[in-house]
Design a protein around this motif. Structure first.
Motif, PDB file in Angstrom:
ATOM      1  N   ASP A 239       0.840  -1.197   0.000  1.00 23.18           N
ATOM      2  CA  ASP A 239       0.000   0.000   0.000  1.00 23.18           C
ATOM      3  C   ASP A 239       0.879   1.252   0.000  1.00 23.18           C
ATOM      4  O   ASP A 239       0.609   2.221  -0.730  1.00 23.18           O
ATOM      5  N   LYS A 243       1.327   4.366  -2.800  1.00 18.91           N
ATOM      6  CA  LYS A 243       1.201   5.762  -2.412  1.00 18.91           C
ATOM      7  C   LYS A 243       2.485   6.540  -2.683  1.00 18.91           C
ATOM      8  O   LYS A 243       2.447   7.726  -3.021  1.00 18.91           O
ATOM      9  N   ASP A 246       2.460   7.340  -6.377  1.00 18.66           N
ATOM     10  CA  ASP A 246       1.509   8.428  -6.643  1.00 18.66           C
ATOM     11  C   ASP A 246       2.082   9.772  -6.190  1.00 18.66           C
ATOM     12  O   ASP A 246       1.935  10.793  -6.880  1.00 18.66           O
ATOM     13  N   ILE A 259       0.931  11.988   2.474  1.00 13.95           N
ATOM     14  CA  ILE A 259       0.958  10.526   2.358  1.00 13.95           C
ATOM     15  C   ILE A 259       0.367   9.942   3.631  1.00 13.95           C
ATOM     16  O   ILE A 259       0.817  10.267   4.739  1.00 13.95           O
TER      17      ILE A 259
END
Length: 529
Positions: A239, A243, A246, A259
């Motif tokens: 996960d 992130k 991104d 974040i």
């Protein structure tokens, strides 16, 4: 979009994080084909279910929920001996997993275009070695494709950029920073000739490493607050990786991002500014900067001799990369090509060049594809493509293991030095070690080291049954023939008896022909969504 009767002439960029396919349209222009998700690039991510394999966006989005059944960044392991993943009782090598990605890309291209994919050219980083190039070709074969060439990514990018500028003479620097690999290459375009002058890079330096810096920074702050390291939790780490990616992409446009890191019921919100991101990744960017000077020196040029800078790979959208390039070269990077798509487009152009230049007696299938192109594309474009000449260089030195006369120690002699234009044929004399030697082993190595231990042994050639009575030091002429598609043939010939041996290098590690055939059967029968 495509001629229903003739197979499409295609190029594939098989990337570490994303892949793309392009074809030559009826006007002779390379066009990227969208996938069935209506996107022009497909994530190089594979999810293994019990009865099917899912490739692309859905697989990437499933990485958090099922990290133990998702494979990402497999390109970093292509050709790696012993790297195997097992899912539901079936073993998968990097070549097989890459073949599944290729199958999805081709499957979508045919569904969206309504055409049939014919021969393909697949691209690789310029710094890939013989093992990795052959493994990439094997992946294409396993996917059921007719791979007519393996092309360096920077050369493909230069083709995509330079095809409309072939009348000009200029030197182009290609800075290629992808998801997992990095190359920098200097190319000269002169008329219809495209010559690679020098190349260098690292096969394990790319966007993943920038992501890792964010992951490490966030994890350390999370651990300081909660006493838990999210990097040790498979789902939380995946996960966080999503992130981090991104955040990296967003920071190319935004000054700061937030974040959210979650692990074992704990949560931490962390703000990351662009300045902080550039600071923690400065060491990585500096690594790439070092290669700019190295390649310029190898090409025996100065920055004033470079006319254009091409940026390839999504990572080059980062302001820090563009600023560094402009500072070092004094040039503003070319913005006329899409860094995510130009490699696939250049590969399609190169496939067209090969097809139009193919001789029916030597390459009948490719020549038929060339005939189809002649009927469908504009005559002006056809003549242009028929005249294109591409000259590459080898990215790693190819050598032979010998014994140093003075020290008696084993050394790696360079036969074809790094950055030699190919094709290349080089013959050098070597002496036998002792008298009455009835056989000679030629050990073939790849790499820049001075000793065999610092190089990679890629094959062996043996001359047997030599006549007795030869004195020590009897001459054996060794010839290395390196072809344009990166295949190496080695010949050893005894001057006295005329006996010789010849071998085409087949990588010592990875899959053999039988394994490739079996894997192809499995992949062809497999459901890929």
């Amino acid at each position: 979009m495509a001629d229903q009767k003739a197979p499409m002439t295609c190029g594939i960029d098989l990337g570490t994080t994303n892949s793309a396919i392009a074809f030559i349209d009826e006007h002779g222009k390379a066009q990227v084909i969208q996938n069935t998700d209506n996107e022009r690039i497909t994530p190089s991510v594979v999810l293994f279910e019990e009865k099917e394999v899912i490739v692309g966006k859905i697989a990437k989005n499933s990485a958090v929920a099922a990290p133990d059944r998702v494979v990402q960044f497999v390109k970093r392991h292509i050709g790696e001996e012993g790297w195997v993943k097992t899912y539901f009782g079936t073993e998968y090598t990097p070549e097989t997993i890459s073949a599944l990605i290729l199958k999805r890309i081709v499957q979508d291209a045919e569904k969206v275009s309504g055409g049939k994919v014919g021969s393909v050219v697949i691209t690789v980083p310029a710094y890939f070695n013989e093992v990795e190039r052959k493994a990439t070709q094997d992946a294409g074969t396993i996917a059921g494709l007719n791979v007519v060439s393996i092309l360096n990514e920077p050369t493909a990018a230069a083709l995509a950029y330079g095809l409309d500028r072939l009348g000009e003479k200029k030197r182009v620097l290609v800075y290629d920073l992808g998801g997992g690999t990095f190359d920098v290459t200097i190319i000269e375009i002169d008329g219809t000739k495209i010559d690679v002058l020098a190349t260098d890079g690292e096969r394990r330096l790319g966007g993943i490493d920038w992501d890792d810096e964010i992951i490490n920074m966030v994890s350390e702050k999370f651990q300081a607050e909660h006493g838990i390291d999210p990097r040790n939790d498979l789902e939380a780490c995946q996960d966080l990786r999503n992130k981090a990616e991104d955040a990296k992409i967003s920071l190319s446009k935004l000054d700061k991002v937030r974040i959210l890191c979650q692990c074992q019921g704990k949560t931490t919100k962390i703000e990351l500014t662009r300045d902080e991101f550039e600071k923690i990744t400065k060491g990585l960017l500096d690594q790439t900067e070092t290669y700019l000077g190295v390649v310029l020196q190898k090409a025996k040029l100065a920055w004033k001799d470079i006319g254009t800078v091409l940026l390839v790979g999504g990572m080059t959208r980062m302001p820090a990369v563009q600023g560094m390039i402009q500072r070092v070269t004094g040039l503003k990077p070319e913005t006329g090509i899409n860094p995510d798509e130009c490699v696939a487009m250049g590969a399609a152009y190169y496939n067209a060049v090969l097809a139009l230049q193919a001789k029916p007696s030597e390459e009948p299938e490719l020549a038929l594809q060339g005939d189809a192109l002649k009927e469908s594309i504009d005559e002006e474009v056809m003549i242009l493509l028929q005249g294109v000449e591409v000259t590459n260089v080898n990215s790693h030195s190819l050598g032979i293991v010998g014994i140093h006369k003075k020290t008696g120690k084993l050394v790696a002699y360079k036969m074809i030095p790094k950055n030699t234009p190919i094709p290349a044929d080089i013959t050098k004399p070597f002496g036998t070690e002792k008298e009455n030697q009835v056989s000679v082993q030629i050990k073939i190595v790849e790499g820049e080291g001075e000793t065999p231990e610092d190089c990679t042994e890629i094959g062996m050639c043996e001359i047997k049954d030599l006549p007795k009575g030869h004195p020590a030091g009897s001459i054996i002429d060794v010839t290395y023939s390196y072809s344009v598609d990166g295949r190496l043939q080695v010949t050893g010939k005894d001057r006295i008896s005329g006996k010789e041996a010849r071998v085409e290098i087949v990588r010592a590690s990875g899959m053999d022909d039988k394994e490739i055939k079996e894997a192809k059967k499995d992949v062809v029968e497999m459901e890929v969504g």
